[in-house]
Enzyme design. Structure first.
Site, short mmCIF file in Angstrom:
data_model
loop_
_atom_site.label_atom_id
_atom_site.label_comp_id
_atom_site.label_asym_id
_atom_site.label_seq_id
_atom_site.Cartn_x
_atom_site.Cartn_y
_atom_site.Cartn_z
N HIS A 130 18.01 32.62 69.39
CA HIS A 130 16.67 32.04 69.39
C HIS A 130 15.77 32.73 68.38
O HIS A 130 15.14 33.75 68.69
CB HIS A 130 16.06 32.18 70.79
CG HIS A 130 16.87 31.54 71.88
ND1 HIS A 130 18.04 32.09 72.37
CD2 HIS A 130 16.68 30.37 72.55
CE1 HIS A 130 18.53 31.30 73.31
NE2 HIS A 130 17.72 30.24 73.44
N HIS A 155 13.41 26.92 68.08
CA HIS A 155 13.48 27.63 69.37
C HIS A 155 14.82 28.31 69.60
O HIS A 155 14.88 29.51 69.82
CB HIS A 155 13.20 26.67 70.54
CG HIS A 155 13.69 27.19 71.86
ND1 HIS A 155 12.98 28.08 72.62
CD2 HIS A 155 14.88 27.00 72.52
CE1 HIS A 155 13.68 28.40 73.70
NE2 HIS A 155 14.84 27.76 73.66
N GLU A 177 7.56 34.66 98.69
CA GLU A 177 8.87 35.32 98.79
C GLU A 177 9.48 35.61 97.43
O GLU A 177 10.06 36.67 97.20
CB GLU A 177 9.84 34.44 99.60
CG GLU A 177 9.44 34.20 101.05
CD GLU A 177 8.48 33.03 101.22
OE1 GLU A 177 8.13 32.38 100.20
OE2 GLU A 177 8.05 32.75 102.36
N HIS A 185 14.13 26.15 110.07
CA HIS A 185 14.03 27.60 110.06
C HIS A 185 15.34 28.30 110.41
O HIS A 185 15.40 29.52 110.39
CB HIS A 185 12.93 28.06 111.02
CG HIS A 185 11.55 27.84 110.50
ND1 HIS A 185 11.15 26.63 109.98
CD2 HIS A 185 10.48 28.67 110.38
CE1 HIS A 185 9.89 26.72 109.58
NE2 HIS A 185 9.46 27.95 109.80
C1 TPP Z 1 14.41 29.53 84.97
C2 TPP Z 1 14.81 29.05 83.63
N1 TPP Z 1 14.88 27.73 83.40
C3 TPP Z 1 15.30 27.26 82.21
C4 TPP Z 1 15.65 28.12 81.21
C5 TPP Z 1 16.16 27.58 79.89
N2 TPP Z 1 15.14 27.82 78.86
C6 TPP Z 1 15.20 28.84 78.00
S1 TPP Z 1 13.84 28.97 77.04
C7 TPP Z 1 13.12 27.62 77.76
C8 TPP Z 1 11.75 27.14 77.42
C9 TPP Z 1 11.35 27.44 76.04
O1 TPP Z 1 9.97 27.35 75.91
P1 TPP Z 1 9.09 28.65 75.84
O2 TPP Z 1 9.24 29.42 77.08
O3 TPP Z 1 7.74 28.23 75.47
O4 TPP Z 1 9.75 29.50 74.69
P2 TPP Z 1 9.62 29.25 73.12
O5 TPP Z 1 10.41 28.01 72.79
O6 TPP Z 1 8.20 29.10 72.82
O7 TPP Z 1 10.25 30.46 72.52
C10 TPP Z 1 13.98 27.09 78.72
C11 TPP Z 1 13.69 25.86 79.52
C12 TPP Z 1 15.56 29.50 81.49
N3 TPP Z 1 15.87 30.41 80.58
N4 TPP Z 1 15.11 29.93 82.69
#
Ligand code: TPP
Ligand code: MG
Length: 654
Positions: free
Chosen positions: A20, A250, A399, A461
């Site tokens: 990334h 990304h 939680e 529960h």
């Molecule tokens: C709980 C969770 N859900 C999904 C993902 C997969 N995932 C990785 S980065 C991302 C989103 C990217 O957007 P952002 O957080 O704004 O990062 P940017 O692209 O700006 O670096 C997702 C959905 C993850 N890592 N963790």
């Protein structure tokens, strides 16, 4: 200096053909200002206890952190490790992994967790400062992305941090308006500044590519009486002329052409993986910048009263005080003298009254079920913004945030966090429990109301699949003690499990004390043991059970005896320990009876490892129901009569 981060991120992702680049390139200016001017740390001593913590909550941006560690001069992070990004055995795995790479404070990747860990770290800092004074005095910084702030856990974390006025917690938000699917406007229209303000934070919005603005915002945050959010407007993939500003930067390599164009645009002429010596020297100086502070800290520590210093160091090493064994034996002696027919949640409270005295590092809590979880002892003060020395945290109905904050406390060091909720809500904690296991952190979850035995609250529960689901998490220890004696023994084992988390599954309903007399041995240590031997030591039937069902197995043994069938009862308080025991010891516990029967008010999954595929299982195959618990045990056939009947039927004697 920031371009050095950008270049390393582009090059490493390109070399790995995976990763990334967008976040490291976009957040490079923020990171440069923070690490070169503010963060208190010494690259030569990544474990310095009073370092500022930096949590890269957006773990997908791992190359940001790896580039920093290399540039700052962390010894183990060589340029070769950067070149081996995402390769087997490298110090640069896909997402940052705690315990694997020096300088990585927590494992991140599942979005939102890092932010919530940081809240726990900031709590730990305030709590230890209250106890030990100025040898504990550091900030906790977080770099969070859009995804971190979209996740529900972030709400729990920021609400708790705002309530506790954790003023040394500073979140830098990489506000780039882009996530994987495209612009965040596809799915989100939250005003994050207002959201944080509503939770009691100081919040501001700045240009994340303006070093002066970043520095001014951090200066202000450091003076704030509240936790701070700095929303930094950035361009994802900053410098990449075509892919920058879009989701295309990304999570995939930019490609040779785009990288060449970015180098041109940034004015970066050095070849791949090479940092011009002048820039590297500036970075290395930044890595040493706080060394005088560290040396001064070491002097302060050395000047501390010897007893206090020894206690501080013991706690940081995570070593238990020698008083634990005496305290456990004290509880066991009391139970031997005056047996208690109580719920194991109450037995846990009875144990905690002694254990929390022996171990001042235990910090308890509950997610708004204090009276049900029995996690607060009489002497425990509540932790609050007015008094961080309190050892009991009212986490609120949070939680997930609680479990992740507990991870942060354990990672910070000096604290053994334990906390409470209902076992059924382990689902709400699960992502954080999994990370505790992955990171090998000692966090202890007291989870009460552990079966249909909770009764009238009904199937919403009543945990059914939860024991099996928790047992599925590698290295997590799931304890289900059968009585008050086993409960204190399981507490001891959980506390002694320095390298991993534990769950204590405890009953709401009373159970008889099955362990009579005083026995100094911790009989739960092997995970299972013969509680009642067969009279003639030649059992035809082995009855295995956990928790509240052990008493049912003991009754079933009597019914079988009346039919001249010899049976033994094996209590199995911890599968993981039994299955990890040496083969001969495990085989001795499991025995060689013709028929194995297991009784547990949950699903069968996992039991075959003990009773074999031909073993008889008496438990749940459906959700529970709402009724007094004794009626439910009848309704679902989890009774001594049914257990005996099943064994007799198998013997052709029904
Ligand atoms: C709980 C969770 N859900 C999904 C993902 C997969 N995932 C990785 S980065 C991302 C989103 C990217 O957007 P952002 O957080 O704004 O990062 P940017 O692209 O700006 O670096 C997702 C959905 C993850 N890592 N963790
Ligand atoms: Mg984003």
């Amino acid at each position: 200096m920031a371009n050095a981060i950008r270049a390393l991120a582009m090059d490493a992702v390109e070399e790995a053909k995976s990763g990334h680049p967008g976040l490291p390139m976009g957040a490079a200016d923020i990171a440069t200002v923070l690490f070169a001017r503010f963060l208190k740390f010494d690259a030569a001593d990544p474990a310095w206890p009073d370092r500022d913590r930096f949590v890269l909550s957006a773990g997908h941006g791992s190359m940001l952190l790896y580039a920093l560690l290399y540039l700052l001069g962390y010894e183990k992070m060589t340029i070769d490790e950067i070149k081996r990004f995402r390769r087997l055995g490298s110090l640069t795995p896909g997402h940052p992994e705690y315990g694997h790479t020096p300088g990585v404070e927590t494992t991140t990747g599942p979005l939102g967790q890092g932010l919530a860990n940081a809240v726990g770290m900031a709590i730990a800092e305030r709590h230890l400062a209250a106890g030990f004074g100025d040898i504990v005095d550091h900030a906790t910084y977080v770099l969070a992305s859009d995804g971190d702030l979209m996740e529900g856990i972030s709400q729990e974390a920021i609400a708790l941090a705002g309530h506790l006025k954790l003023k040394k917690l500073i979140v830098l938000y990489d506000d780039n308006g882009i996530s994987i699917d495209g612009p965040t406007s596809l799915s989100d229209s939250v005003d994050q500044v207002q959201r944080f303000e509503a939770a009691g934070w100081a919040a501001t919005r700045i240009d994340g590519h303006d070093p002066a603005a970043i520095a001014a915002a951090i200066e202000a945050a450091k003076k704030s009486e509240r936790p701070s959010l700095i929303a930094c407007r950035t361009t994802i993939g900053f410098g990449a002329p075509n892919k920058g500003g879009t989701e295309k930067s990304h999570g995939s390599p930019l490609g040779a052409e785009e990288i060449a164009a970015a180098r041109q645009k940034l004015g970066w002429t050095a070849p791949a993986f090479e940092i011009p010596s002048g820039i590297l020297a500036q970075w290395r100086a930044a890595g040493e910048r706080s060394r005088p502070l560290r040396l001064a800290w070491e002097k302060r520590l050395a000047a501390l009263d010897a007893g206090k210093r020894a206690e501080f160091e013991r706690r940081l090493r995570g070593e238990l005080s020698g008083q634990l064994t005496a305290s456990v034996n004290g509880v066991k002696q009391k139970l031997a003298d005056a047996p208690k027919e109580i719920a194991t949640r109450a037995a846990s409270e009875f144990a905690l009254e002694a254990l929390t005295v022996a171990l001042p590092e235990m910090v308890g809590g509950s997610a708004d079920l204090t009276g049900s979880n029995n996690t607060r002892t009489k002497a425990m003060k509540v932790m609050s913004a007015a008094d961080y020395s309190g050892r009991f945290i009212h986490y609120g109905v949070r939680e997930h945030g609680m479990a992740a904050a507990m991870n942060g406390m354990a990672l910070h060091g000096g604290i053994i966090p334990y906390s409470g909720t209902f076992l059924v809500f382990s689902d709400y904690c699960r992502p954080a429990i999994r990370l505790a296991a992955l990171m090998g952190q000692r966090v202890i979850h007291v989870m009460t109301h552990d079966s249909i035995g909770l009764g009238e609250d009904g199937p919403t529960h009543q945990p059914v699949e939860h024991l099996a689901a928790l047992r599925a998490i590698p290295t997590l220890k799931v304890f289900r003690p059968c009585d008050a004696v086993e409960t204190v023994e399981c507490w001891q084992l959980a506390l002694e499990s320095k390298d991993g988390p534990s769950v204590l599954a405890l009953t709401r309903q009373n159970v008889p004390q099955l362990r009579a007399g005083f026995d100094e041995r911790n009989r739960c240590a092997l995970g299972g043991y013969e509680l009642c031997a067969a009279e003639d030591n030649a059992a035809i039937v082995s009855l295995f059970a956990t928790g509240s069902e052990v008493a049912i197995a003991v009754e079933a043994k009597k019914l079988l005896a009346a039919r001249k069938i010899s049976a033994r009862v094996v209590s199995v308080p911890c599968f993981e320990l039994l299955l990890a025991a040496p083969q001969d010891q495990r085989a001795a516990v499991i025995g060689k009876a013709k028929i194995n029967v297991a009784v547990e008010a949950g699903i069968r999954q996992g039991w075959d490892a003990i009773i074999g595929s031909e073993g008889i299982f008496v438990g749940m195959t459906s959700f529970g129901a709402s009724a007094p618990y004794k009626d439910l045990y009848q309704q679902f056939g989890i009774t001594a009569g049914k257990v005996a009947e099943a064994a007799l039927a198998r013997l052709g004697k029904s």
